[in-house]
Write a protein that holds these residues in place. Structure first.
Motif, PDB file in Angstrom:
ATOM      1  N   TYR A  31     -70.682  27.944 108.323  1.00  0.00           N
ATOM      2  CA  TYR A  31     -70.391  26.565 107.911  1.00  0.00           C
ATOM      3  C   TYR A  31     -70.771  26.295 106.454  1.00  0.00           C
ATOM      4  O   TYR A  31     -70.154  25.449 105.792  1.00  0.00           O
ATOM      5  CB  TYR A  31     -71.081  25.582 108.857  1.00  0.00           C
ATOM      6  N   LYS A  32     -71.766  27.001 105.954  1.00  0.00           N
ATOM      7  CA  LYS A  32     -72.098  26.856 104.532  1.00  0.00           C
ATOM      8  C   LYS A  32     -70.947  27.368 103.675  1.00  0.00           C
ATOM      9  O   LYS A  32     -70.568  26.733 102.680  1.00  0.00           O
ATOM     10  CB  LYS A  32     -73.379  27.628 104.196  1.00  0.00           C
ATOM     11  N   ASN A  33     -70.374  28.505 104.068  1.00  0.00           N
ATOM     12  CA  ASN A  33     -69.223  29.037 103.335  1.00  0.00           C
ATOM     13  C   ASN A  33     -68.020  28.110 103.440  1.00  0.00           C
ATOM     14  O   ASN A  33     -67.247  27.967 102.483  1.00  0.00           O
ATOM     15  CB  ASN A  33     -68.852  30.424 103.854  1.00  0.00           C
ATOM     16  N   VAL A  34     -67.854  27.489 104.600  1.00  0.00           N
ATOM     17  CA  VAL A  34     -66.740  26.554 104.784  1.00  0.00           C
ATOM     18  C   VAL A  34     -66.878  25.370 103.832  1.00  0.00           C
ATOM     19  O   VAL A  34     -65.920  24.970 103.153  1.00  0.00           O
ATOM     20  CB  VAL A  34     -66.660  26.073 106.243  1.00  0.00           C
ATOM     21  N   ILE A  35     -68.090  24.801 103.753  1.00  0.00           N
ATOM     22  CA  ILE A  35     -68.317  23.655 102.858  1.00  0.00           C
ATOM     23  C   ILE A  35     -68.103  24.056 101.404  1.00  0.00           C
ATOM     24  O   ILE A  35     -67.394  23.367 100.654  1.00  0.00           O
ATOM     25  CB  ILE A  35     -69.739  23.090 103.062  1.00  0.00           C
ATOM     26  N   CYS A  36     -68.715  25.166 101.007  1.00  0.00           N
ATOM     27  CA  CYS A  36     -68.565  25.628  99.617  1.00  0.00           C
ATOM     28  C   CYS A  36     -67.120  25.991  99.317  1.00  0.00           C
ATOM     29  O   CYS A  36     -66.590  25.677  98.242  1.00  0.00           O
ATOM     30  CB  CYS A  36     -69.475  26.833  99.363  1.00  0.00           C
ATOM     31  N   GLY A  37     -66.460  26.654 100.270  1.00  0.00           N
ATOM     32  CA  GLY A  37     -65.076  27.060 100.066  1.00  0.00           C
ATOM     33  C   GLY A  37     -64.146  25.873  99.905  1.00  0.00           C
ATOM     34  O   GLY A  37     -63.299  25.844  99.005  1.00  0.00           O
ATOM     35  N   LEU A  38     -64.308  24.867 100.765  1.00  0.00           N
ATOM     36  CA  LEU A  38     -63.469  23.677 100.675  1.00  0.00           C
ATOM     37  C   LEU A  38     -63.742  22.901  99.393  1.00  0.00           C
ATOM     38  O   LEU A  38     -62.825  22.320  98.798  1.00  0.00           O
ATOM     39  CB  LEU A  38     -63.692  22.783 101.897  1.00  0.00           C
ATOM     40  N   MET A  39     -65.014  22.889  98.950  1.00  0.00           N
ATOM     41  CA  MET A  39     -65.352  22.191  97.710  1.00  0.00           C
ATOM     42  C   MET A  39     -64.702  22.882  96.506  1.00  0.00           C
ATOM     43  O   MET A  39     -64.080  22.230  95.660  1.00  0.00           O
ATOM     44  CB  MET A  39     -66.869  22.136  97.529  1.00  0.00           C
ATOM     45  N   ILE A  40     -64.816  24.216  96.448  1.00  0.00           N
ATOM     46  CA  ILE A  40     -64.203  24.963  95.344  1.00  0.00           C
ATOM     47  C   ILE A  40     -62.691  24.804  95.388  1.00  0.00           C
ATOM     48  O   ILE A  40     -62.033  24.616  94.352  1.00  0.00           O
ATOM     49  CB  ILE A  40     -64.603  26.450  95.407  1.00  0.00           C
ATOM     50  N   PHE A  41     -62.113  24.886  96.589  1.00  0.00           N
ATOM     51  CA  PHE A  41     -60.663  24.731  96.734  1.00  0.00           C
ATOM     52  C   PHE A  41     -60.227  23.346  96.253  1.00  0.00           C
ATOM     53  O   PHE A  41     -59.221  23.214  95.533  1.00  0.00           O
ATOM     54  CB  PHE A  41     -60.256  24.933  98.197  1.00  0.00           C
ATOM     55  N   SER A  42     -60.983  22.317  96.620  1.00  0.00           N
ATOM     56  CA  SER A  42     -60.632  20.943  96.230  1.00  0.00           C
ATOM     57  C   SER A  42     -60.714  20.754  94.720  1.00  0.00           C
ATOM     58  O   SER A  42     -59.860  20.099  94.116  1.00  0.00           O
ATOM     59  CB  SER A  42     -61.545  19.940  96.946  1.00  0.00           C
ATOM     60  N   ILE A  43     -61.737  21.334  94.103  1.00  0.00           N
ATOM     61  CA  ILE A  43     -61.863  21.249  92.637  1.00  0.00           C
ATOM     62  C   ILE A  43     -60.665  21.935  91.981  1.00  0.00           C
ATOM     63  O   ILE A  43     -60.070  21.416  91.030  1.00  0.00           O
ATOM     64  CB  ILE A  43     -63.181  21.882  92.164  1.00  0.00           C
ATOM     65  N   GLY A  44     -60.308  23.103  92.499  1.00  0.00           N
ATOM     66  CA  GLY A  44     -59.151  23.810  91.954  1.00  0.00           C
ATOM     67  C   GLY A  44     -57.868  23.030  92.136  1.00  0.00           C
ATOM     68  O   GLY A  44     -57.006  23.002  91.241  1.00  0.00           O
ATOM     69  N   LEU A  45     -57.724  22.383  93.282  1.00  0.00           N
ATOM     70  CA  LEU A  45     -56.528  21.587  93.547  1.00  0.00           C
ATOM     71  C   LEU A  45     -56.435  20.406  92.592  1.00  0.00           C
ATOM     72  O   LEU A  45     -55.349  20.073  92.086  1.00  0.00           O
ATOM     73  CB  LEU A  45     -56.552  21.112  94.995  1.00  0.00           C
ATOM     74  N   ILE A  46     -57.572  19.769  92.322  1.00  0.00           N
ATOM     75  CA  ILE A  46     -57.597  18.659  91.358  1.00  0.00           C
ATOM     76  C   ILE A  46     -57.219  19.165  89.963  1.00  0.00           C
ATOM     77  O   ILE A  46     -56.460  18.516  89.234  1.00  0.00           O
ATOM     78  CB  ILE A  46     -58.987  17.989  91.350  1.00  0.00           C
ATOM     79  N   LYS A  47     -57.767  20.312  89.580  1.00  0.00           N
ATOM     80  CA  LYS A  47     -57.403  20.894  88.277  1.00  0.00           C
ATOM     81  C   LYS A  47     -55.900  21.077  88.158  1.00  0.00           C
ATOM     82  O   LYS A  47     -55.300  20.812  87.109  1.00  0.00           O
ATOM     83  CB  LYS A  47     -58.091  22.253  88.100  1.00  0.00           C
ATOM     84  N   LYS A  48     -55.298  21.550  89.256  1.00  0.00           N
ATOM     85  CA  LYS A  48     -53.870  21.856  89.231  1.00  0.00           C
ATOM     86  C   LYS A  48     -53.009  20.599  89.230  1.00  0.00           C
ATOM     87  O   LYS A  48     -52.203  20.386  88.323  1.00  0.00           O
ATOM     88  CB  LYS A  48     -53.529  22.750  90.430  1.00  0.00           C
TER      89      LYS A  48
END
Length: 492
Positions: free
Chosen positions: A190-207
Motif C-alpha cells: 500500500y505504500k507503493n500504491v500511494i507513492c505510485g499514484l502520487m508520482i503518476f498524478s504529478i506526471g499527469l498534471i505535467k502533461k
C-alpha cells in the motif's frame, strides 16, 4: 492508449492491477507475470497490432542468442560467442535502421546523386528504439557474464513491461530481473500504491496542464510560413523548451508511478535537468538512462577518457552526434547532438583550465544553451532555426510599436494588465505576456523538489494521503476535459 487517456486510467491500469494481484493470490507468481506479459502486449498492440509480430520475433531471437552468449562463456567458445554477438547486434541495428532511417538514407542519396530512387513509405513502429537498445544491452551483458538468469517469461516481461515499452526508460537486465523474481513483490504494497499514484498524478498534471498548454504556442511557432519577431521568437523557443521537458518528464513520472503499483521500481530518468549548472550536469539529469547507455556502450568502448585529450574530445563528439541521430532521421537531430558534443568539449577544456563562473551565471548560460539547442532539435530545417535565433537577438525590435494594433474592444482577451500594455506600450509585449509569465512559472516549478523527492522520501502519512487525493482529483479533472496530444518522445 496514452497514459493520459481515460481508457488507460479508468480501464486498462485498474483491470491489469487487480487481476495481477488476484492471480498472485490464488495461483503462483508465474501466472501473474504471464498476465502482465499479455497485458503489456495488448497495450502495445492497441496502437498497431500489425507490429506485434516484429516485437515478438525480436524478443524470441534476442532471448535465445543471449542464453547462448552466457552459457557459451562457460564452455570456452569465445570465437563463436564473439561472432554471434556481432551478428546479433548487427541484425538488431539493421532492423532498426530499416524502419527508422531507410527513407532518410534514400532521400540523401537522391539529393547527392540527382537520382530518383523510391521505396514504399515506412511507418516507424512505436518504441522500436527503446526495445531494440534494451535488448542490445542485454546481449552485451550476456556476453560479458553480467546477465546470468534466463527465464523466458521474465525476459518477455523485462522487454514488454508496459510502463517503459513505448518511450523508455532504457533498462538493464540486472536492475529488473531481481524485482521480477522477488516473491515479496507478489502482494499489494500500500505504500507503493500511494507513492505510485502520487508520482503518476504529478506526471499527469505535467502533461495535460503544463506540457499541452505550451504545445499550443510551440506548434504555432514552428508552423511553416510563420513570421517571427523578437517576442514570438522567444515565445516559440521557450514554449518548446518547456513543452518537451514537461511532456517527457511527465511521461517518465507516469511510467515510474504505474510500475510502482506492481512493486517494480524503474530507474529515474529525470532529475530536475533545468537546475543544471553546466552541460555535463545537464546530461547527468536529462534522460539519464540514455546517457548511461551511451556512456557504457558507445563512449567507453571508443576509449572513454582513458586516451589522449584529443581522442577523448573526439569520443565525446562522436557519442553525442550518435545521440542526435538516435532521436530520428534528420540532419537537424545530428546537428543538435553535435552541438551538445561540442559544448561538452568546451566544458571539459574550461574545467581543466580551472576556470569558474558565478552560480547564477553558470545556470543562465547552461539553460540558454539548452534552450537554443532545442530550436535546432525542433525546427524542420536550418533556415527556420537561424531565423528564430536571429530575431531572438534583434533587441532593436523589442519595443516595436509599429506592430498591428487591435481594437480596444478586443483588449479584454489579454486581461486587464496585458490590455493596458497593448494599448499604451506595445501590442507585441501584450500578445506574449502570458507565455513569458508561464515560462517564469515553469522555471519556478523546475527549481522545486521533483516528483520522486516529493513522493518517495518520508513516511506515507496523512499529508501524503490528502495530497494524493488532491493531485488525483486535479489530474483526473483535466484528463476528462482535455484532448491530450501524443507524447513527444513516442516520435523518437
Amino acid at each position: 492508449m496514452l497514459f493520459s487517456s481515460s481508457e488507460f486510467i479508468f480501464l486498462f491500469l485498474p483491470i491489469t492491477f487487480f487481476i495481477y494481484f488476484l492471480l498472485n493470490r490464488i495461483s503462483n507468481h508465474l501466472v501473474g507475470k504471464s498476465w502482465l506479459c499479455i497485458s503489456s502486449l495488448f497495450f502495445y498492440g492497441y496502437w498497431d497490432a500489425s507490429y506485434l509480430p516484429l516485437l515478438l520475433t525480436s524478443i524470441i531471437f534476442n532471448f535465445f542468442i543471449g542464453a547462448f552468449l552466457s552459457r557459451g562463456k562457460e564452455n570456452g567458445m569465445h570465437f563463436m560467442r564473439k561472432c554471434s554477438l556481432i551478428l546479433s547486434i548487427s541484425l538488431n541495428l539493421l532492423v532498426l535502421g530499416y524502419y527508422k532511417y531507410a527513407n532518410f538514407f534514400i532521400e540523401n542519396i537522391n539529393s547527392l546523386s540527382g537520382s530518383e530512387y523510391t521505396i514504399k513509405a515506412i511507418v516507424l513502429p512505436l518504441g522500436i528504439s527503446f526495445f531494440t537498445f534494451t535488448q542490445i544491452a542485454f546481449l552485451v551483458d550476456s556476453f560479458m557474464g553480467k546477465a546470468k538468469e534466463y527465464d523466458f517469461i521474465n525476459y518477455t516481461l523485462f522487454v514488454t513491461f508496459f510502463p517503459h515499452l513505448i518511450a523508455g526508460p532504457i533498462l538493464h537486465h540486472g536492475e529488473m530481473m531481481p524485482q521480477f523474481k522477488d516473491k515479496n513483490n507478489n502482494r499489494i504494497n500500500y505504500k507503493n500504491v500511494i507513492c505510485g499514484l502520487m508520482i503518476f498524478s504529478i506526471g499527469l498534471i505535467k502533461k495535460v496542464i503544463v506540457a499541452d498548454t505550451f504545445a499550443t504556442f510551440a506548434e504555432r511557432g514552428y508552423t511553416q510560413g510563420y513570421v517571427y519577431d523578437f517576442y514570438n521568437s522567444w515565445a516559440t523557443s521557450l514554449s518548446y523548451t518547456f513543452q518537451l521537458y514537461f511532456d517527457f518528464s511527465g511521461y517518465c513520472d507516469m511510467a515510474i508511478g504505474a510500475a510502482l503499483l506492481f512493486n517494480v521500481m524503474l530507474p529515474i530518468n529525470f532529475n530536475s535537468p533545468y537546475k543544471a549548472l553546466d552541460i555535463q550536469d545537464f546530461w547527468r539529469r536529462w534522460h539519464i538512462t540514455l546517457g548511461r547507455y551511451l556512456r557504457d556502450y558507445v563512449y567507453i568502448p571508443l576509449g572513454g577518457n582513458k586516451v589522449s585529450p584529443f581522442r577523448n574530445y573526439l569520443n565525446l563528439f562522436v557519442t553525442f552526434t550518435i545521440a542526435g541521430l538516435w532521436h530520428g532521421a534528420s540532419w537537424m537531430f545530428v546537428l543538435w547532438g553535435a552541438m551538445h558534443g561540442l559544448a561538452l568539449i568546451i566544458h571539459r577544456v574550461w574545467k581543466y583550465a580551472g576556470l569558474t563562473m558565478p552560480k547564477y551565471l553558470a545556470w543562465f548560460t547552461t539553460f540558454m544553451f539548452v534552450n537554443i539547442s532545442w530550436i535546432f532539435f525542433r525546427s524542420p530545417n536550418l533556415d527556420t532555426a537561424t531565423d528564430i535565433i536571429k530575431n531572438m537577438l534583434d533587441i532593436s525590435k523589442s519595443m516595436d510599436v509599429s506592430l498591428p494594433s487591435i481594437p480596444t474592444t478586443d483588449l479584454s482577451r489579454y486581461g486587464l494588465f496585458s490590455g493596458w500594455v497593448a494599448q499604451h506600450i506595445s501590442f507585441g509585449i501584450a500578445a506574449y505576456i502570458s507565455i513569458f509569465a508561464m515560462s517564469l512559472l515553469a522555471l519556478v516549478i523546475c527549481s522545486q523538489k521533483n516528483s520522486q523527492e516529493i513522493a518517495l522520501n518520508g513516511k506515507s502519512g496523512y499529508i501524503k494521503v490528502v495530497s494524493l487525493a488532491l493531485l488525483s482529483s486535479i489530474s483526473v479533472y483535466f484528463t476528462l476535459h482535455s484532448e491530450s496530444a501524443v507524447f513527444l518522445y513516442f516520435n523518437f
